[in-house]
Each structure stands twice: as structure tokens, then as C-alpha cells.
Design an enzyme around this catalytic site. Sequence first.
Site, PDB file in Angstrom:
ATOM      1  N   SER A 130       0.830  -1.210   0.000  1.00 52.04           N
ATOM      2  CA  SER A 130       0.000   0.000   0.000  1.00 52.04           C
ATOM      3  C   SER A 130       0.859   1.252   0.000  1.00 52.04           C
ATOM      4  O   SER A 130       1.960   1.259   0.533  1.00 52.04           O
ATOM      5  CB  SER A 130      -0.906   0.043   1.227  1.00 52.04           C
ATOM      6  OG  SER A 130      -1.604   1.280   1.237  1.00 52.04           O
ATOM      7  N   LYS A 184      -4.426  -6.679   3.723  1.00 51.82           N
ATOM      8  CA  LYS A 184      -4.439  -5.563   2.754  1.00 51.82           C
ATOM      9  C   LYS A 184      -5.872  -5.189   2.384  1.00 51.82           C
ATOM     10  O   LYS A 184      -6.203  -4.010   2.223  1.00 51.82           O
ATOM     11  CB  LYS A 184      -3.631  -5.933   1.506  1.00 51.82           C
ATOM     12  CG  LYS A 184      -3.690  -4.892   0.387  1.00 51.82           C
ATOM     13  CD  LYS A 184      -2.926  -3.631   0.740  1.00 51.82           C
ATOM     14  CE  LYS A 184      -3.311  -2.373   0.019  1.00 51.82           C
ATOM     15  NZ  LYS A 184      -3.335  -2.320  -1.413  1.00 51.82           N
ATOM     16  N   HIS A 187      -7.263  -3.221   5.140  1.00 48.81           N
ATOM     17  CA  HIS A 187      -6.667  -1.879   5.022  1.00 48.81           C
ATOM     18  C   HIS A 187      -7.477  -1.050   4.015  1.00 48.81           C
ATOM     19  O   HIS A 187      -7.835   0.099   4.273  1.00 48.81           O
ATOM     20  CB  HIS A 187      -5.208  -1.990   4.575  1.00 48.81           C
ATOM     21  CG  HIS A 187      -4.625  -0.706   4.060  1.00 48.81           C
ATOM     22  ND1 HIS A 187      -4.918  -0.199   2.805  1.00 48.81           N
ATOM     23  CD2 HIS A 187      -3.805   0.207   4.638  1.00 48.81           C
ATOM     24  CE1 HIS A 187      -4.312   0.952   2.628  1.00 48.81           C
ATOM     25  NE2 HIS A 187      -3.616   1.226   3.733  1.00 48.81           N
ATOM     26  N   ASN A 188      -7.750  -1.645   2.862  1.00 50.97           N
ATOM     27  CA  ASN A 188      -8.466  -0.893   1.827  1.00 50.97           C
ATOM     28  C   ASN A 188      -9.904  -0.587   2.249  1.00 50.97           C
ATOM     29  O   ASN A 188     -10.433   0.479   1.937  1.00 50.97           O
ATOM     30  CB  ASN A 188      -8.439  -1.652   0.503  1.00 50.97           C
ATOM     31  CG  ASN A 188      -7.092  -1.544  -0.180  1.00 50.97           C
ATOM     32  OD1 ASN A 188      -6.069  -1.365   0.480  1.00 50.97           O
ATOM     33  ND2 ASN A 188      -7.067  -1.654  -1.489  1.00 50.97           N
ATOM     34  N   GLU A 191      -9.665   2.236   4.432  1.00 52.43           N
ATOM     35  CA  GLU A 191      -9.358   3.399   3.567  1.00 52.43           C
ATOM     36  C   GLU A 191     -10.665   3.960   2.974  1.00 52.43           C
ATOM     37  O   GLU A 191     -10.883   5.180   2.988  1.00 52.43           O
ATOM     38  CB  GLU A 191      -8.398   2.927   2.474  1.00 52.43           C
ATOM     39  CG  GLU A 191      -8.048   3.936   1.420  1.00 52.43           C
ATOM     40  CD  GLU A 191      -7.179   3.294   0.318  1.00 52.43           C
ATOM     41  OE1 GLU A 191      -6.194   2.620   0.651  1.00 52.43           O
ATOM     42  OE2 GLU A 191      -7.512   3.469  -0.861  1.00 52.43           O
TER      43      GLU A 191
HETATM   44  P1  NDP Z   1      -1.357  -0.443 -14.097  1.00 53.17           P
HETATM   45  O1  NDP Z   1      -2.618  -0.542 -14.860  1.00 53.17           O
HETATM   46  O2  NDP Z   1      -0.692   0.872 -13.977  1.00 53.17           O
HETATM   47  O3  NDP Z   1      -0.302  -1.468 -14.706  1.00 53.17           O
HETATM   48  C1  NDP Z   1      -0.658  -2.801 -14.985  1.00 53.17           C
HETATM   49  C2  NDP Z   1       0.569  -3.551 -15.435  1.00 53.17           C
HETATM   50  O4  NDP Z   1       0.205  -4.903 -15.589  1.00 53.17           O
HETATM   51  C3  NDP Z   1       1.131  -3.079 -16.754  1.00 53.17           C
HETATM   52  O5  NDP Z   1       2.513  -3.235 -16.722  1.00 53.17           O
HETATM   53  C4  NDP Z   1       0.486  -4.039 -17.746  1.00 53.17           C
HETATM   54  O6  NDP Z   1       1.278  -4.258 -18.903  1.00 53.17           O
HETATM   55  C5  NDP Z   1       0.460  -5.302 -16.942  1.00 53.17           C
HETATM   56  N1  NDP Z   1      -0.603  -6.193 -17.365  1.00 53.17           N
HETATM   57  C6  NDP Z   1      -1.907  -5.920 -17.480  1.00 53.17           C
HETATM   58  N2  NDP Z   1      -2.594  -7.022 -17.849  1.00 53.17           N
HETATM   59  C7  NDP Z   1      -1.673  -7.996 -17.993  1.00 53.17           C
HETATM   60  C8  NDP Z   1      -1.757  -9.337 -18.372  1.00 53.17           C
HETATM   61  N3  NDP Z   1      -2.928  -9.901 -18.660  1.00 53.17           N
HETATM   62  N4  NDP Z   1      -0.612 -10.048 -18.410  1.00 53.17           N
HETATM   63  C9  NDP Z   1       0.570  -9.479 -18.127  1.00 53.17           C
HETATM   64  N5  NDP Z   1       0.713  -8.203 -17.758  1.00 53.17           N
HETATM   65  C10 NDP Z   1      -0.403  -7.466 -17.682  1.00 53.17           C
HETATM   66  O7  NDP Z   1      -1.689  -1.069 -12.665  1.00 53.17           O
HETATM   67  P2  NDP Z   1      -1.099  -0.704 -11.229  1.00 53.17           P
HETATM   68  O8  NDP Z   1       0.384  -0.641 -11.289  1.00 53.17           O
HETATM   69  O9  NDP Z   1      -1.844   0.449 -10.664  1.00 53.17           O
HETATM   70  O10 NDP Z   1      -1.577  -1.978 -10.389  1.00 53.17           O
HETATM   71  C11 NDP Z   1      -0.884  -3.212 -10.395  1.00 53.17           C
HETATM   72  C12 NDP Z   1      -1.370  -4.010  -9.178  1.00 53.17           C
HETATM   73  O11 NDP Z   1      -1.056  -3.264  -8.007  1.00 53.17           O
HETATM   74  C13 NDP Z   1      -2.889  -4.232  -9.157  1.00 53.17           C
HETATM   75  O12 NDP Z   1      -3.156  -5.470  -8.547  1.00 53.17           O
HETATM   76  C14 NDP Z   1      -3.383  -3.113  -8.263  1.00 53.17           C
HETATM   77  O13 NDP Z   1      -4.615  -3.389  -7.665  1.00 53.17           O
HETATM   78  C15 NDP Z   1      -2.243  -3.050  -7.240  1.00 53.17           C
HETATM   79  N6  NDP Z   1      -2.109  -1.813  -6.506  1.00 53.17           N
HETATM   80  C16 NDP Z   1      -2.257  -0.589  -7.137  1.00 53.17           C
HETATM   81  C17 NDP Z   1      -2.125   0.580  -6.403  1.00 53.17           C
HETATM   82  C18 NDP Z   1      -2.240   1.925  -7.046  1.00 53.17           C
HETATM   83  O14 NDP Z   1      -2.300   2.922  -6.299  1.00 53.17           O
HETATM   84  N7  NDP Z   1      -2.270   2.025  -8.379  1.00 53.17           N
HETATM   85  C19 NDP Z   1      -1.830   0.542  -4.943  1.00 53.17           C
HETATM   86  C20 NDP Z   1      -1.634  -0.783  -4.431  1.00 53.17           C
HETATM   87  C21 NDP Z   1      -1.779  -1.910  -5.177  1.00 53.17           C
HETATM   88  P3  NDP Z   1       1.076  -3.453 -20.290  1.00 53.17           P
HETATM   89  O15 NDP Z   1       2.017  -2.306 -20.250  1.00 53.17           O
HETATM   90  O16 NDP Z   1       1.396  -4.456 -21.324  1.00 53.17           O
HETATM   91  O17 NDP Z   1      -0.379  -3.023 -20.332  1.00 53.17           O
END
Ligand code: NDP
Length: 470
Positions: A130, A184, A187-188, A191
Site C-alpha cells: 500500500s 491488505k 486496510h483498503n 481506507e
Molecule cells: P497499471 O494498470 O498501472 O499497470 C498494470 C501492469 O500490468 C502493466 O505493466 C500491464 O502491462 C500489466 N498487465 C496488465 N494485464 C496484464 C496481463 N494480462 N498479463 C501481463 N501483464 C499485464 O496497474 P497498477 O500498477 O496500478 O496496479 C498493479 C497491481 O497493483 C494491481 O493489482 C493493483 O490493484 C495493485 N495496486 C495498485 C495501487 C495503485 O495505487 N495504483 C496501490 C496498491 C496496489 P502493459 O504495459 O502491457 O499493459
Amino acid sequence: MTQSDIGLIGLGTMGAMLALNIAEQGFAIAVWNRTTDVTHRFAKTAGDLAPRITPTDSLKGLVAALKTPRAIILMVPAGQAVDDQIAALTPLLDDGDLIIDAGNANFRDTNRRSAAAAQGGPQFMGIGVSGGEQGARHGPSIMGGGRAQDWARLEPVLHAIAAKYQGTPCATWMGEAGAGHFVKAVHNGIEYADMQMIAEVYGVMRDGMAMPAPAISAVLDGWNAGPLQSYLIEISAAVTAVTDAKTNAPLIDIILDRAGQKGTGRWTVIEAQHLSAPIPVIEAAVMARNTSARLDERLRGQAAFGAAPQPLPPSTLEVADLEAAMIAGKILCYAQGFALITAASTEFGWALPLPDIAKVWREGCIIRSSMLNDMATALADDPARNLMLAPFFADHLKNTHHALRKVVATAALHGLPVPALASGLAWFDMMRTGRSTANMIQAQRDFFGAHGFERLDGGADHHGPWAMNG
Ligand code: NDP
């Protein structure tokens, strides 16, 4: 080529920042992203950290770039993407290797994936992270799950990258399998509730007290120096202070009032229902987001019945009442959240460390606040006691629950919706009612279903003379 210490898949918002954080802490990291362009763009922007980052164009390349036994973090969307990545990696990895899902997985999926890994192949662990983008970059809060030996293996990296509270890393192992992802999710859920309660007092100030956004910002800023000090109060003060460049109006006033969500609050509520654990403040917060999304229906309701919110007569409420109500609401919400964690710990055979959970939330995560340090102390003192009965919080509640009642009652009389605060108050009143009204429920159940009831003067499975009377 030097082998990297760790691998990471998914260079989105969180993964990219986590990779930079890991590199900054001195670890060599190999990265792979589904869209290869993203990998190369990321490597180009890594600056001084680039020498510690190995971009790879294939999963095979990623695996080949890692020291053995390998450890690979997944930072991709929860659900199918995680299963797909595990399926693609498994044939490339050895039994001693480790796949770490650091996204927001449903803990039941993490349980399933952990059980599958226990049958053979690479190991699997789920960790909750988080702190959003900035947390991932400069120090998130980390709630670990999985096998203790796998956590021990990763701990040096996770402690290094985690937020620190007075030097203590906010990264702790919560228990086996889905324990970290469960914590987690709670936590959410909290939140969601913290955000909703802030939105509710914002609404009372905006619609009830006719305060413009900059004045609300100043109030929130003031609260941030008191018991409500927290990241969410701080950013709420910040967002109400911003002027829109296009219209010159406060930006907050031109943001559409339809809340998004990715489902973690809903998961928390569903699990709480499975566990019969009352978390009404979080439930109200999820309900409020769902209701906010029904904008067309709300507009039709307003046309049919008139707008609910009415201005408050002068001096009906002071901002000090709102602050005290928020303090009470927050204590009640966290008391419910920790009680949910206790229920899960019993049900799933975990030993979830309540004081450590409060400690891990003190820095790095979205709900970080000064009150969490006091909660850690109270929970360490007696983890089994409901948090609202801990002397420190009981004193706070004694001083603030009258304000909570005043705010909820005043808001109700003037059509200002405060569902989370009202739910907290109703629960508080129920929790201090020795003789509840469930005797009526039991009588009804016995009448229509012969379910039986206990009598105050002793004995179980009594029945009323209903058939005789009917
Ligand atoms: P993003 O949408 O910014 O990024 C997603 C990433 O996953 C990209 O690199 C994308 O690749 C890749 N991806 C998507 N689909 C697939 C797939 N089917 N196979 C392989 N790669 C894939 O997401 P976030 O970084 O925000 O979130 C990632 C995780 O972290 C999620 O589980 C989210 O819930 C969690 N999270 C997010 C927070 C936030 O504040 N954003 C906070 C805490 C946890 P490509 O470039 O090819 O699309």
C-alpha cells in the site's frame, strides 16, 4: 552479464516505481513487461539507477537474468492476469524458485495459488503493498503472506524498500497463504471508510454551512495538526485548496461526483458477512460509492422529491463538532476493522498479529495516521479487547460521541447524507445496550419457524404458545 537479485513483471504505475525503489536500495533487478516498448521506455528513464536494472524482452530472458533460487514479483492486475503469469512462468522455473504476487489479490485466490504451489513447482506468496505510486517509489507499507521461510528469504529486500516508522520497517509477515492479502483488503476497506467520513464532513461544510472550498481546506489543514493527523486529511486539505486553471473555480467543485472503485472494499464487506463480523462503517462507505455511481437515478430522485441537502441555520454546528465526530467515527471504524481481523484469524487458523498490523500501517500506506501508533500500543496491551474499550480510546470516545450524535442528528434533520458516521453511531449505541431488541427477533423466528429461544430465567430451546393462539 551479472545476475540480478530479483525479477519484476508489470511495469505499470506500481511496478515501475517498485522496481526503481528496489534498485535504489542497492539490489540488481531484472524487469519484463507484456508490452515491450514500456520496458525500454522504463529503462531509459531510470537515470542513475539504470546500471542496476536489466530490461528483458521475454519471460525466458527474465528468468535467465536472475540469480538462483529465483524470486519474481508480479505487479499486474488482480485475477486472470496473475494466473496467466504463473502459468507462463512455471515451466521456466525450478522448484526452489519463488513467485510473489504483490498486487491487490483477493486472499481466496492467494490461498488457492499457495495450495497449488504446495503440490510442486515454484513456490508462491502473496503480499499486500500500500502507498500508491509515491509509496511504491519511496517506501510502501507491506503486509506479507505465504510460507515463513519464503518471507525470511525476501525480508532483506522488503525491509529495505518499505516505509520506516522511526527507523522500523513497515513490512511484516502476517501469516500463511492469503493472510497478507486479507490484511491488505481490510486496510483498503478502512481506507474507503476514512475517505467516506471525510467526504461526509466535507458535505456538511459545503452544503450545510455554505463554506467555500478554500475555507474547508483551512479547516482540514487545522485538523491535520490534531488527533486526526493523517495522510488522507492532509491530501483532502490539499485537493480542496487547488484552483482549476480553466475555470478559476476550486477544482473540487468541478469534479464529477461519481466515485470509482476496484473492488477491494467490496471484498472486505463480503468477507465480513461470511465471518458475521459487523463492519457497518466500511459497509456504508462501499454503499456510498455504489450510490454515487448511480448519478442519473440520483438526479431523478432529486427531481421527484426535491434536493435533500438543506442549509443549516447559523450556529447549528461548529467545525469543532465535526472534528470531534470524525474522531469518534474513526475510532469506531478501526475498532470494527480490527475485530474483523480477529474473526478472520480464528476462522482461517491464522495468528494475525494485531499490534504489528497497526504498526505496519503507521507509515507508507494510505491510511497512515498518528492515531495508528496509539492503536498499536492499545492492541499490544490487550489484543483480544475491542479497541473501543481500550482506556485511551474509551476516553476519546467519551469526549467525542456526543458530538458524533449531534452531527448525525443535525445532518439527518437537514437532509445531509452521512451514512458512515451514522452507521458508526448506531453500532456504538448497540454496543452499549445491555438489553437489545433481539428478543423480538427471537420471538418472531420462533413464531414462524419454531426456531426456539432462550429465556432470561434460564434454559434454551423454549417455544412460545403461538400455535395455541393462532
Ligand atoms: P497499471 O494498470 O498501472 O499497470 C498494470 C501492469 O500490468 C502493466 O505493466 C500491464 O502491462 C500489466 N498487465 C496488465 N494485464 C496484464 C496481463 N494480462 N498479463 C501481463 N501483464 C499485464 O496497474 P497498477 O500498477 O496500478 O496496479 C498493479 C497491481 O497493483 C494491481 O493489482 C493493483 O490493484 C495493485 N495496486 C495498485 C495501487 C495503485 O495505487 N495504483 C496501490 C496498491 C496496489 P502493459 O504495459 O502491457 O499493459
